[in-house]
Design a protein around this motif. Sequence first.
Motif, mmCIF file in Angstrom:
data_model
loop_
_atom_site.group_PDB
_atom_site.id
_atom_site.type_symbol
_atom_site.label_atom_id
_atom_site.label_comp_id
_atom_site.label_asym_id
_atom_site.label_seq_id
_atom_site.Cartn_x
_atom_site.Cartn_y
_atom_site.Cartn_z
ATOM 1 N N TYR A 37 4.422 -1.059 3.433
ATOM 2 C CA TYR A 37 3.742 0.229 3.555
ATOM 3 C C TYR A 37 4.715 1.260 2.991
ATOM 4 N N LEU A 38 4.324 1.906 1.892
ATOM 5 C CA LEU A 38 5.247 2.809 1.194
ATOM 6 C C LEU A 38 4.792 4.252 1.352
ATOM 7 N N LEU A 39 5.761 5.130 1.481
ATOM 8 C CA LEU A 39 5.473 6.543 1.720
ATOM 9 C C LEU A 39 6.268 7.383 0.743
ATOM 10 N N GLY A 40 5.566 8.285 0.034
ATOM 11 C CA GLY A 40 6.279 9.128 -0.939
ATOM 12 C C GLY A 40 5.760 10.545 -0.923
ATOM 13 N N GLY A 41 6.342 11.372 -1.787
ATOM 14 C CA GLY A 41 5.922 12.765 -1.926
ATOM 15 C C GLY A 41 6.962 13.720 -1.393
ATOM 16 N N GLY A 42 6.519 14.940 -1.115
ATOM 17 C CA GLY A 42 7.431 16.007 -0.694
ATOM 18 C C GLY A 42 8.292 15.645 0.505
ATOM 19 N N VAL A 43 7.731 14.893 1.440
ATOM 20 C CA VAL A 43 8.500 14.554 2.652
ATOM 21 C C VAL A 43 9.761 13.748 2.324
ATOM 22 N N VAL A 44 9.692 12.994 1.229
ATOM 23 C CA VAL A 44 10.838 12.170 0.848
ATOM 24 C C VAL A 44 11.989 13.044 0.333
ATOM 25 N N GLU A 45 11.621 14.205 -0.231
ATOM 26 C CA GLU A 45 12.662 15.108 -0.742
ATOM 27 C C GLU A 45 13.255 15.974 0.370
ATOM 28 N N ALA A 46 12.733 15.866 1.582
ATOM 29 C CA ALA A 46 13.243 16.660 2.703
ATOM 30 C C ALA A 46 14.579 16.096 3.188
ATOM 31 N N SER A 47 15.182 16.755 4.164
ATOM 32 C CA SER A 47 16.484 16.312 4.680
ATOM 33 C C SER A 47 16.352 14.897 5.252
ATOM 34 N N PRO A 48 17.442 14.097 5.161
ATOM 35 C CA PRO A 48 17.377 12.698 5.615
ATOM 36 C C PRO A 48 16.883 12.558 7.051
ATOM 37 N N ARG A 49 17.327 13.466 7.943
ATOM 38 C CA ARG A 49 16.920 13.383 9.341
ATOM 39 C C ARG A 49 15.412 13.599 9.494
ATOM 40 N N PHE A 50 14.884 14.605 8.779
ATOM 41 C CA PHE A 50 13.444 14.920 8.861
ATOM 42 C C PHE A 50 12.613 13.778 8.280
ATOM 43 N N ARG A 51 13.015 13.277 7.109
ATOM 44 C CA ARG A 51 12.181 12.242 6.485
ATOM 45 C C ARG A 51 12.207 10.957 7.289
ATOM 46 N N GLN A 52 13.343 10.668 7.956
ATOM 47 C CA GLN A 52 13.402 9.479 8.803
ATOM 48 C C GLN A 52 12.487 9.645 10.016
ATOM 49 N N TRP A 53 12.491 10.858 10.591
ATOM 50 C CA TRP A 53 11.586 11.145 11.718
ATOM 51 C C TRP A 53 10.127 10.958 11.285
ATOM 52 N N PHE A 54 9.793 11.449 10.071
ATOM 53 C CA PHE A 54 8.418 11.352 9.576
ATOM 54 C C PHE A 54 8.032 9.878 9.394
ATOM 55 N N LEU A 55 8.920 9.115 8.732
ATOM 56 C CA LEU A 55 8.641 7.692 8.500
ATOM 57 C C LEU A 55 8.498 6.945 9.827
ATOM 58 N N ASN A 56 9.385 7.273 10.802
ATOM 59 C CA ASN A 56 9.306 6.620 12.112
ATOM 60 C C ASN A 56 7.979 6.933 12.810
ATOM 61 N N VAL A 96 0.878 -1.168 0.000
ATOM 62 C CA VAL A 96 0.000 0.000 0.000
ATOM 63 C C VAL A 96 0.914 1.216 0.000
ATOM 64 N N ALA A 97 0.652 2.173 -0.895
ATOM 65 C CA ALA A 97 1.504 3.365 -0.977
ATOM 66 C C ALA A 97 0.678 4.619 -0.752
ATOM 67 N N ALA A 98 1.196 5.522 0.082
ATOM 68 C CA ALA A 98 0.571 6.835 0.297
ATOM 69 C C ALA A 98 1.561 7.895 -0.174
ATOM 70 N N ILE A 99 1.119 8.759 -1.080
ATOM 71 C CA ILE A 99 2.016 9.766 -1.652
ATOM 72 C C ILE A 99 1.462 11.153 -1.339
ATOM 73 N N VAL A 100 2.197 11.872 -0.489
ATOM 74 C CA VAL A 100 1.728 13.154 0.032
ATOM 75 C C VAL A 100 2.156 14.279 -0.897
ATOM 76 N N GLY A 101 1.193 14.965 -1.490
ATOM 77 C CA GLY A 101 1.488 16.117 -2.351
ATOM 78 C C GLY A 101 0.447 17.190 -2.105
ATOM 79 N N THR A 102 -0.013 17.831 -3.189
ATOM 80 C CA THR A 102 -1.102 18.802 -3.067
ATOM 81 C C THR A 102 -2.304 18.088 -2.456
ATOM 82 N N GLY A 103 -2.555 16.868 -2.940
ATOM 83 C CA GLY A 103 -3.549 15.989 -2.320
ATOM 84 C C GLY A 103 -2.819 14.799 -1.724
ATOM 85 N N LEU A 104 -3.565 13.728 -1.429
ATOM 86 C CA LEU A 104 -2.891 12.500 -1.010
ATOM 87 C C LEU A 104 -3.269 11.398 -1.998
#
Length: 347
Positions: free
Chosen positions: A285-304, A152-160
């Motif tokens: 469980y897959l997560l994509g979108g703008g958060v993935v392009e953020a800094s490695p520390r931030f995106r890891q925090w988000f995924l966690n 299942v993949a959720a991709i966060v952008g203008t919408g989801l």
Amino acid sequence: MDQVESVRTPASWVVVGLDNGGTCNNATVLDATGRYLVDNLVENPSLVTEGPESAIEQLAQAFHNILELTSTPLTLVRAVGLDTPGPASAHGVISSKGATNFSMVSWHGFDIRSALEARIGLPVFYLNDANAAALYAHHQLFGAQAMTKSSVAAIVGTGLGGGVVSDGKVVSGAAGMAGELGHVQIPLHGVLEVGQPVPECNCGFTGDVESIASLTGIKKNLLPYWLTRFPDHPLAAEPLPQAAKQLRSYGEKEDPLALAVFAQQARAIGKLFTVAANFTDPDAYLLGGGVVEASPRFRQWFLNTVRESTELRAEQQAAATFALVADLDMAGARGAAVAALEAVQNV
Ligand SMILES: [Zn+2]
């Protein structure tokens, strides 16, 4: 010489993937051995705002350009995969009410798949852009095992956006509306603060995933609330649309307001994944979108935070993977190519 080639020539028959977006088309070629012939974005203007006729010509142009670039003879092409933003039917008929990218009346109810098929004279297989990205992410993660796994993949952008993949194939549904994960309504306890208004989505639902976990959700629901809690925040002086776009850079600096907003988004996605866990119990469980392009520390925090908010049973915890979706700008074209390859192999 072990120089990395950015363009290769085919080793077998091929399929072409075409990703149609609001400003550009992106094209790729996938050969029957599972190898992409281009490593980078190959784009041309999509001209969707000029109506179907111009847009179909531009897609045909993208198709011929990518064959030329990769020295692929037309006779090697078995099929084409096409993805566009929705809403559209499972077979590529744009919504009769139009869509954000297809606002001209001539687009309403237009069968983009059949039109491209007639123009280039090859079978065209259609899927929406979020499903294409989900399919590519699935195959990237699982490789040779992809056809026995689900995700299942959720991709966060203008919408989801999102997608559900089962045994390596996109679940499209009877009307082509499966995997509209943004509009799944979720339990809000543990997501919202006491007294926080219930978020509203542009689709008319309240408390669905997109009303929280999207740029639109930040602008419309989360930021207006959180600015009442942080009235002296610098973003309070900005118009909401600009403030919403700047929020991620504040998140990367661990700004408390930004972290409160993104933690709500992550918890909402965790609630969605909890629904998924009890519905299809996916391998990933897959997560994509703008958060993935953020800094490695931030995106890891988000995924966690997403992972901690997903309530899995012990057996599921041992079996499931959480991962970020890579190469998002190429994911549409590549996912469309995978769908075409699967369709040809199943004939
Ligand atoms: Zn909605």
